[in-house]
Design a protein around this motif. Structure first.
Motif, PDB file in Angstrom:
ATOM      1  N   ILE A  72       0.847  -1.143  -0.032  1.00  0.00           N
ATOM      2  CA  ILE A  72       0.108   0.132  -0.159  1.00  0.00           C
ATOM      3  C   ILE A  72       0.923   1.269  -0.150  1.00  0.00           C
ATOM      4  O   ILE A  72       1.282   1.782   1.066  1.00  0.00           O
ATOM      5  N   PRO A  73       1.089   2.037  -1.131  1.00  0.00           N
ATOM      6  CA  PRO A  73       1.886   3.245  -1.141  1.00  0.00           C
ATOM      7  C   PRO A  73       0.850   4.208  -0.500  1.00  0.00           C
ATOM      8  O   PRO A  73      -0.293   4.244  -0.995  1.00  0.00           O
ATOM      9  N   PHE A  74       1.419   5.237   0.148  1.00  0.00           N
ATOM     10  CA  PHE A  74       0.684   6.474   0.666  1.00  0.00           C
ATOM     11  C   PHE A  74       1.575   7.677   0.970  1.00  0.00           C
ATOM     12  O   PHE A  74       2.899   7.539   0.684  1.00  0.00           O
ATOM     13  N   GLY A  75       0.828   8.679   1.104  1.00  0.00           N
ATOM     14  CA  GLY A  75       2.169  10.023   1.351  1.00  0.00           C
ATOM     15  C   GLY A  75       1.211  10.884   2.500  1.00  0.00           C
ATOM     16  O   GLY A  75       0.128  10.806   2.691  1.00  0.00           O
ATOM     17  N   THR A  76       2.341  11.597   2.931  1.00  0.00           N
ATOM     18  CA  THR A  76       1.743  12.732   3.970  1.00  0.00           C
ATOM     19  C   THR A  76       2.365  14.068   3.316  1.00  0.00           C
ATOM     20  O   THR A  76       3.279  14.176   2.704  1.00  0.00           O
ATOM     21  N   ASN A  77       1.900  15.025   4.303  1.00  0.00           N
ATOM     22  CA  ASN A  77       2.688  16.594   3.961  1.00  0.00           C
ATOM     23  C   ASN A  77       3.996  16.480   5.155  1.00  0.00           C
ATOM     24  O   ASN A  77       4.178  15.654   5.922  1.00  0.00           O
ATOM     25  N   VAL A 136      -2.823  14.420   4.492  1.00  0.00           N
ATOM     26  CA  VAL A 136      -2.485  13.654   3.288  1.00  0.00           C
ATOM     27  C   VAL A 136      -2.307  14.907   2.323  1.00  0.00           C
ATOM     28  O   VAL A 136      -3.491  15.629   2.040  1.00  0.00           O
ATOM     29  N   PRO A 137      -1.416  14.823   1.455  1.00  0.00           N
ATOM     30  CA  PRO A 137      -1.117  16.182   0.674  1.00  0.00           C
ATOM     31  C   PRO A 137      -1.939  15.941  -0.628  1.00  0.00           C
ATOM     32  O   PRO A 137      -2.314  14.666  -1.145  1.00  0.00           O
ATOM     33  N   TYR A 138      -2.411  16.927  -1.167  1.00  0.00           N
ATOM     34  CA  TYR A 138      -3.268  16.989  -2.563  1.00  0.00           C
ATOM     35  C   TYR A 138      -2.742  18.083  -3.452  1.00  0.00           C
ATOM     36  O   TYR A 138      -2.440  19.086  -2.816  1.00  0.00           O
ATOM     37  N   PRO A 139      -2.823  18.058  -4.580  1.00  0.00           N
ATOM     38  CA  PRO A 139      -2.407  19.076  -5.534  1.00  0.00           C
ATOM     39  C   PRO A 139      -3.081  20.403  -5.379  1.00  0.00           C
ATOM     40  O   PRO A 139      -4.351  20.333  -5.262  1.00  0.00           O
ATOM     41  N   VAL A 140      -2.625  21.787  -5.263  1.00  0.00           N
ATOM     42  CA  VAL A 140      -3.055  22.681  -5.188  1.00  0.00           C
ATOM     43  C   VAL A 140      -2.867  23.740  -6.330  1.00  0.00           C
ATOM     44  O   VAL A 140      -1.598  23.910  -6.700  1.00  0.00           O
ATOM     45  N   ARG A 141      -3.570  24.297  -7.138  1.00  0.00           N
ATOM     46  CA  ARG A 141      -3.225  25.168  -8.267  1.00  0.00           C
ATOM     47  C   ARG A 141      -3.783  26.645  -8.226  1.00  0.00           C
ATOM     48  O   ARG A 141      -5.169  26.840  -7.992  1.00  0.00           O
ATOM     49  N   GLU A 142      -2.973  27.348  -8.274  1.00  0.00           N
ATOM     50  CA  GLU A 142      -3.154  28.956  -8.353  1.00  0.00           C
ATOM     51  C   GLU A 142      -3.229  29.659  -9.486  1.00  0.00           C
ATOM     52  O   GLU A 142      -2.285  29.402 -10.414  1.00  0.00           O
ATOM     53  N   ILE A 143      -4.156  30.413  -9.919  1.00  0.00           N
ATOM     54  CA  ILE A 143      -4.208  31.206 -11.147  1.00  0.00           C
ATOM     55  C   ILE A 143      -3.966  32.656 -11.024  1.00  0.00           C
ATOM     56  O   ILE A 143      -4.890  33.063  -9.974  1.00  0.00           O
ATOM     57  N   ARG A 144      -3.194  33.171 -11.257  1.00  0.00           N
ATOM     58  CA  ARG A 144      -2.952  34.770 -11.326  1.00  0.00           C
ATOM     59  C   ARG A 144      -3.120  35.416 -12.820  1.00  0.00           C
ATOM     60  O   ARG A 144      -2.527  34.974 -13.532  1.00  0.00           O
ATOM     61  N   VAL A 145      -4.040  36.466 -12.619  1.00  0.00           N
ATOM     62  CA  VAL A 145      -4.081  37.033 -13.727  1.00  0.00           C
ATOM     63  C   VAL A 145      -3.450  38.400 -13.956  1.00  0.00           C
ATOM     64  O   VAL A 145      -3.602  39.364 -12.770  1.00  0.00           O
ATOM     65  N   THR A 162       9.790   6.257   1.488  1.00  0.00           N
ATOM     66  CA  THR A 162      10.545   5.972   0.316  1.00  0.00           C
ATOM     67  C   THR A 162      10.896   6.998  -0.544  1.00  0.00           C
ATOM     68  O   THR A 162      11.995   6.960  -1.425  1.00  0.00           O
ATOM     69  N   GLU A 163      10.419   8.506  -0.219  1.00  0.00           N
ATOM     70  CA  GLU A 163      10.810   9.593  -1.166  1.00  0.00           C
ATOM     71  C   GLU A 163      10.272  10.923  -0.571  1.00  0.00           C
ATOM     72  O   GLU A 163       9.272  10.891   0.042  1.00  0.00           O
ATOM     73  N   PHE A 164      11.223  11.980  -0.613  1.00  0.00           N
ATOM     74  CA  PHE A 164      11.008  13.165  -0.258  1.00  0.00           C
ATOM     75  C   PHE A 164      10.205  13.941  -1.729  1.00  0.00           C
ATOM     76  O   PHE A 164      11.254  14.380  -2.223  1.00  0.00           O
ATOM     77  N   ALA A 165       8.969  13.882  -1.895  1.00  0.00           N
ATOM     78  CA  ALA A 165       8.337  14.390  -3.059  1.00  0.00           C
ATOM     79  C   ALA A 165       7.905  15.929  -3.090  1.00  0.00           C
ATOM     80  O   ALA A 165       8.170  16.498  -2.209  1.00  0.00           O
ATOM     81  N   GLU A 166       7.648  16.380  -4.098  1.00  0.00           N
ATOM     82  CA  GLU A 166       7.448  17.807  -4.533  1.00  0.00           C
ATOM     83  C   GLU A 166       6.325  18.095  -3.514  1.00  0.00           C
ATOM     84  O   GLU A 166       6.152  19.078  -2.874  1.00  0.00           O
TER      85      GLU A 166
END
Length: 438
Positions: A333-338, A414-423, A371-375
């Motif tokens: 079972i692979p998983f991730g945390t912040n 648990v980390p999840y991707p966040v996207r910011e949009i700047r105009v 296993t990894e220090f990811a982004e």
């Protein structure tokens, strides 16, 4: 003794004269009317009996032979009633006038009795096609014998012949060989089914050895049945050697896939790489092997589907056998945390959560590693053992849900991707209109 064309024409003329003399007699029409009346009464009575009698509860307390006889008679009630009425009519006319004037009734009664006897004999068969074939063939033979034309018909079928080498083929020989082969194959099927039941009941043999023995016995009995049937009709098997080359070419060109699957099935049974009951993955298909046939194996997926996979694919392609030598299965079972979480606490919680599952193997403790220090955060891997591969996805789901609850209690996210949009640079490229309600 061969029948030439002259004899055949004489036979046809004699038969035509006999039929013409019979039809010209007024007694023929009386007998024919009685037969039609008996058929109508029998049909009506059969409908009434079928509506009133329950076949499932008929004669349940009787001995098995009598119960079987009663059910056959009820299912053939129209024939039985028709035969009985014709026999009564025949007896009355026999004593009231000359015997020759009730000849047609006698023939109809014998044909009805013959059909009842055939129905009683063929009722022990289960294959509908075999029952129909045997019934029609036997009734034709019985009808020819009742009419006194059986010997003439046999001579006629034996008069046309094709000589191939030392083999004389006639329609009579083909019919005899077909009938004997049918009987021999039926007996072979009974014997092989009995042997299969005895072999499967033996606990000392592995499933693959049981299937292999059953296949060998079936093939051996089939070969013996063919040899005995052909020898019984006088066919010398050495005379068939002329066809061996053509058969070999046919197998090499047209039947190579069938032969390849058959040989592959023997190899699979001999090397025991797969066997009934194994959990396998072949391509995208995963399931348990439910049966191993001569040409294919049946893999039950567990959701009602069954994959029929040719034996050749198991020999030439990659096959994952989850239960080949050991049924113990490693669950990953692979998983991730912040990055705010303590990795040591995370690994300890994961191992304790997996160990608490009832299907986790107690002698092999779970293991959780970073296993990894990811982004987006830290990645972990949790592994633990279960005794059986069945239901592995359900086990993974249970452990992941329990791990989620443990993270909630400890405040681990648990980390999840966040996207910011700047105009940049002024107004939006899309015009908007704001409506003010009255």
């Amino acid at each position: 003794m061969d029948m030439d064309l002259k004899d055949f024409m004489e036979f046809v003329q004699t038969t035509a004269r006999s039929v013409g003399a019979e039809i010209s007699s007024p007694w023929f029409y009386l007998q024919f009317g009685l037969i039609l009346a008996a058929a109508g009464i029998a049909y009506a009575a059969d409908t009434a009996i079928r509506n009133r009698v329950d076949m499932t509860t008929l004669a349940t307390r009787w001995p098995l032979p009598l119960r079987h006889f009663a059910r056959v008679m009820v299912s053939s009630a129209s024939t039985a009633i028709f035969t009985l009425l014709v026999i009564v009519s025949r007896v009355v006319m026999y004593h009231a006038t000359w015997p020759s004037r009730s000849y047609l009734l006698m023939v109809a009664a014998k044909l009805g009795l013959a059909w009842l006897a055939i129905r009683l004999v063929t009722s022990v068969l289960r294959n509908a096609f075999i029952v129909r074939l045997v019934s029609i063939t036997a009734w034709i033979v019985a009808a020819l014998s009742i009419l006194g034309q059986l010997d003439t018909t046999v001579d006629l079928l034996d008069s046309f012949a094709i000589v191939l080498g030392g083999l004389r083929l006639t329609p009579l020989l083909v019919l005899k060989a077909g009938a004997l082969l049918l009987i021999a194959l039926w007996l072979t099927n009974i014997a092989s089914n009995f042997a299969e039941s005895r072999i499967n009941a033996t606990t000392d043999l592995t499933p693959s050895v049981q299937v292999l023995l059953v296949k060998i016995i079936r093939i051996g009995l089939l070969a013996i049945a063919i040899v005995i049937a052909l020898g019984a009709v006088g066919i010398d098997l050495s005379a068939l050697a002329v066809f061996s080359g053509a058969v070999g070419v046919g197998i090499g060109i047209g039947l190579q896939k069938i032969v390849a699957n058959f040989i592959s099935g023997i190899i699979l049974l001999a090397d025991k790489s797969v066997k009934p009951g194994d959990l396998v993955t072949i391509g995208d298909n995963t399931g348990r092997i439910s049966a191993m046939k001569t040409r294919y194996i049946s893999v039950a997926a567990g959701d009602g589907r069954e994959f029929l996979i040719p034996n050749e694919d198991l020999v030439t392609q990659k096959v994952v056998n989850w239960t080949y030598t050991d049924k113990n299965t490693l669950v990953k079972i692979p998983f991730g945390t912040n990055y705010d979480a303590d990795p040591r606490l995370v690994t300890r919680l994961a191992a304790e959560t997996a160990a608490a599952h009832p299907r986790a193997t107690k002698g092999k403790p779970p293991n959780a590693i970073l296993t990894e220090f990811a982004e987006a955060g830290m990645k972990f891997s949790l592994t633990f053992w279960i005794a059986e591969p069945d239901g592995m996805d359900n086990v993974k789901s249970d452990v992941m849900l329990a791990l989620w609850d443990a993270f909630k209690r400890e405040g681990i996210r648990v980390p999840y991707p966040v996207r910011e949009i700047r105009v940049r640079g002024g107004a939006l490229p899309v015009e908007t209109t704001v409506e003010i309600p009255n």
